[in-house]
Design a protein around this motif. Structure first.
Motif, PDB file in Angstrom:
ATOM      1  N   ALA A 162      19.785  73.004  39.259  1.00  0.00           N
ATOM      2  CA  ALA A 162      20.539  73.996  39.965  1.00  0.00           C
ATOM      3  C   ALA A 162      21.547  74.663  39.366  1.00  0.00           C
ATOM      4  N   LYS A 163      22.263  74.382  38.316  1.00  0.00           N
ATOM      5  CA  LYS A 163      23.261  74.886  37.625  1.00  0.00           C
ATOM      6  C   LYS A 163      22.534  75.826  36.411  1.00  0.00           C
ATOM      7  N   LYS A 185      11.147  64.080  33.614  1.00  0.00           N
ATOM      8  CA  LYS A 185      11.866  63.152  32.390  1.00  0.00           C
ATOM      9  C   LYS A 185      11.708  63.779  31.220  1.00  0.00           C
ATOM     10  N   ASP A 186      10.630  64.714  30.954  1.00  0.00           N
ATOM     11  CA  ASP A 186      10.475  65.177  29.604  1.00  0.00           C
ATOM     12  C   ASP A 186      11.338  66.533  29.320  1.00  0.00           C
ATOM     13  N   TRP A 187      12.196  66.794  30.287  1.00  0.00           N
ATOM     14  CA  TRP A 187      13.307  67.753  30.158  1.00  0.00           C
ATOM     15  C   TRP A 187      14.524  67.158  29.841  1.00  0.00           C
ATOM     16  N   ILE A 188      14.437  65.967  29.765  1.00  0.00           N
ATOM     17  CA  ILE A 188      15.838  65.200  29.005  1.00  0.00           C
ATOM     18  C   ILE A 188      15.914  65.732  27.787  1.00  0.00           C
ATOM     19  N   GLY A 189      17.095  66.027  27.222  1.00  0.00           N
ATOM     20  CA  GLY A 189      17.216  66.708  25.947  1.00  0.00           C
ATOM     21  C   GLY A 189      16.772  68.204  25.750  1.00  0.00           C
ATOM     22  N   GLN A 190      16.397  68.633  26.903  1.00  0.00           N
ATOM     23  CA  GLN A 190      16.033  70.092  27.019  1.00  0.00           C
ATOM     24  C   GLN A 190      16.956  70.824  28.221  1.00  0.00           C
ATOM     25  N   VAL A 191      16.592  70.497  29.254  1.00  0.00           N
ATOM     26  CA  VAL A 191      17.599  70.783  30.420  1.00  0.00           C
ATOM     27  C   VAL A 191      18.677  69.870  30.675  1.00  0.00           C
ATOM     28  N   TYR A 192      18.246  68.769  30.717  1.00  0.00           N
ATOM     29  CA  TYR A 192      19.041  67.533  31.194  1.00  0.00           C
ATOM     30  C   TYR A 192      19.765  66.550  29.919  1.00  0.00           C
ATOM     31  N   PRO A 193      20.873  66.512  29.748  1.00  0.00           N
ATOM     32  CA  PRO A 193      21.601  65.672  28.691  1.00  0.00           C
ATOM     33  C   PRO A 193      20.919  64.352  28.434  1.00  0.00           C
ATOM     34  N   PRO A 194      20.912  63.966  27.415  1.00  0.00           N
ATOM     35  CA  PRO A 194      20.274  62.625  27.229  1.00  0.00           C
ATOM     36  C   PRO A 194      21.255  61.568  28.118  1.00  0.00           C
ATOM     37  N   GLY A 195      20.529  60.682  28.566  1.00  0.00           N
ATOM     38  CA  GLY A 195      21.137  59.767  29.582  1.00  0.00           C
ATOM     39  C   GLY A 195      21.409  59.832  30.882  1.00  0.00           C
ATOM     40  N   THR A 196      20.610  61.357  31.326  1.00  0.00           N
ATOM     41  CA  THR A 196      20.946  61.826  32.712  1.00  0.00           C
ATOM     42  C   THR A 196      20.032  60.838  33.404  1.00  0.00           C
ATOM     43  N   LYS A 197      20.523  60.242  34.835  1.00  0.00           N
ATOM     44  CA  LYS A 197      19.712  59.814  35.813  1.00  0.00           C
ATOM     45  C   LYS A 197      18.918  60.388  36.610  1.00  0.00           C
ATOM     46  N   PRO A 227      19.135  79.885  31.493  1.00  0.00           N
ATOM     47  CA  PRO A 227      19.235  78.505  31.592  1.00  0.00           C
ATOM     48  C   PRO A 227      19.856  78.037  30.131  1.00  0.00           C
ATOM     49  N   HIS A 228      20.825  76.987  30.451  1.00  0.00           N
ATOM     50  CA  HIS A 228      21.319  76.577  29.077  1.00  0.00           C
ATOM     51  C   HIS A 228      20.309  75.398  28.573  1.00  0.00           C
ATOM     52  N   LEU A 229      19.705  75.748  27.383  1.00  0.00           N
ATOM     53  CA  LEU A 229      18.720  74.940  26.849  1.00  0.00           C
ATOM     54  C   LEU A 229      19.436  73.992  25.711  1.00  0.00           C
ATOM     55  N   LEU A 230      19.196  72.800  25.567  1.00  0.00           N
ATOM     56  CA  LEU A 230      20.036  71.766  24.791  1.00  0.00           C
ATOM     57  C   LEU A 230      19.665  72.067  23.394  1.00  0.00           C
ATOM     58  N   GLU A 258      18.370  74.359  20.755  1.00  0.00           N
ATOM     59  CA  GLU A 258      18.187  75.817  20.724  1.00  0.00           C
ATOM     60  C   GLU A 258      16.971  76.214  19.816  1.00  0.00           C
ATOM     61  N   GLU A 259      16.222  75.220  19.282  1.00  0.00           N
ATOM     62  CA  GLU A 259      14.953  75.440  18.399  1.00  0.00           C
ATOM     63  C   GLU A 259      13.787  75.716  19.469  1.00  0.00           C
ATOM     64  N   GLN A 260      14.096  75.031  20.729  1.00  0.00           N
ATOM     65  CA  GLN A 260      12.959  75.101  21.655  1.00  0.00           C
ATOM     66  C   GLN A 260      12.981  76.441  22.462  1.00  0.00           C
ATOM     67  N   GLY A 261      14.080  77.463  22.355  1.00  0.00           N
ATOM     68  CA  GLY A 261      13.682  78.671  22.773  1.00  0.00           C
ATOM     69  C   GLY A 261      14.794  79.700  23.380  1.00  0.00           C
ATOM     70  N   LEU A 262      16.207  79.438  22.909  1.00  0.00           N
ATOM     71  CA  LEU A 262      17.116  80.217  23.333  1.00  0.00           C
ATOM     72  C   LEU A 262      16.853  81.809  22.508  1.00  0.00           C
ATOM     73  N   PHE A 263      16.499  82.662  23.296  1.00  0.00           N
ATOM     74  CA  PHE A 263      16.503  83.824  22.909  1.00  0.00           C
ATOM     75  C   PHE A 263      17.431  85.077  22.908  1.00  0.00           C
ATOM     76  N   SER A 264      17.694  85.580  21.999  1.00  0.00           N
ATOM     77  CA  SER A 264      19.051  86.563  21.723  1.00  0.00           C
ATOM     78  C   SER A 264      18.644  87.566  22.177  1.00  0.00           C
TER      79      SER A 264
END
Length: 303
Positions: free
Chosen positions: A71-72, A50-62, A292-295, A297-303
């Motif tokens: 898996a995407k 659940k703590d991946w909501i807002g990071q990997v899973y969009p807000p409101g994801t069940k 992975p598409h992290l939602l 960006e401040e959490q670690g999308l590295f160029s």
């Protein structure tokens, strides 16, 4: 993951050991027939976070939609769920329906086999385990047999007898946790030779409090790494950098397959470090691994 957890890591020497002589010898053999395109899979150990909501899973994801989104973003999962019970056919086929053909599961052997029966009289449990995981079909990756920390070389014959009778159509790696497998050179060499003869790979687990089991020993043309970080402590990134250098060397010398599974003592951080690892592998090894598409960006999308 609690294995190797320490309250203070300031004095830990995280330097990776040199390659075992078995690895050097294997890579010399592989260099004569290098892989045109090595198969590389990177993932986490869980998806129900659940703590991946807002990071990997969009807000409101069940919760029921967590895995399809996971898996995407990743192309593999270390399937620890199979360690605690053998899933039903319905459950396995449901997992399989949510992934594409290139996604791989790495099921952990059920603990009935490894921890309770300790590899003895385990034919029925092994049959049931294989019957279940084979339903994954093309999505079945390398499986791994994790042995308990008190499974020592006194049980060498049990290990050898069990492994030689395993079905050959499924790739298997073994994770040895008792330090004495590695402290005695004769025991280590005999065990690694037995694994090689049975085409069984090694699991290399890199954790702060268990440096004795960080053995850079390969027995097949595949590396299976379980990396345990420390909540994005600066050493996590330094350690990943060291792993990228080592893996580049192995890939340049013909390694054909790599699984790299990310763990953290607080798993909420695993996707962030996964992204860093993939970005560095792409940069240093000239790869084009999907990140992975992290939602956030401040959490670690590295160029």
């Amino acid at each position: 993951m609690d294995f190797g957890r320490l309250p203070d890591i300031d004095n830990v020497n995280f330097t990776l050991p040199p390659d075992a002589w078995q690895t050097t010898q294997l890579l010399k053999e592989l260099k004569n027939k290098p892989a045109k395109q090595p198969e590389i899979h990177v993932g986490c150990a869980k998806w129900g976070r659940k703590d991946w909501i807002g990071q990997v899973y969009p807000p409101g994801t069940k919760e029921k939609d967590f895995f399809s989104i996971y898996a995407k973003n990743f192309d593999a999962i270390e399937l620890n769920a199979t360690h605690y019970r053998i899933p039903t056919a319905k459950t396995i086929l449901d997992w399989k329906s949510k992934v594409d053909k290139d996604f791989l599961f790495s099921p952990k052997f059920v603990n009935t086999i490894s921890h309770f029966q300790r590899l003895k009289n385990a034919d029925a449990a092994t049959h049931s385990f294989y019957e279940a995981i084979l339903l994954l079909g093309e999505n079945l990756g390398t499986t791994f047999l994790q042995l308990p920390p008190n499974f020592s070389p006194k049980s060498y014959n049990d290990l050898a007898n069990y492994l030689k009778d395993l079905p050959k159509e499924v790739k298997v790696c073994v994770e040895l946790r008792h330090h004495s497998w590695f402290l005695d050179e004769n025991v280590r060499d005999e065990t690694l030779e037995m694994l090689k003869e049975n085409n069984i790979g090694t699991v290399i687990t890199d954790a702060a409090g268990e440096r004795e089991v960080v053995q850079m020993a390969l027995t097949t043309n595949e590396a299976f790494i379980r990396f345990v970080g420390n909540s994005l402590h600066p050493t996590d990134y330094n350690r990943i950098d060291d792993w990228v250098i080592r893996l580049k060397s192995w890939l340049d010398n013909g390694l054909k397959s790599l699984y790299f599974y990310m763990h953290q003592h607080e798993e909420q951080y695993s996707p962030i470090l996964c992204d860093y690892f993939i970005a560095e592998m792409n940069k240093k090894c000239g790869l084009k691994l999907k990140r992975p598409h992290l939602l956030n960006e401040e959490q670690g999308l590295f160029s």
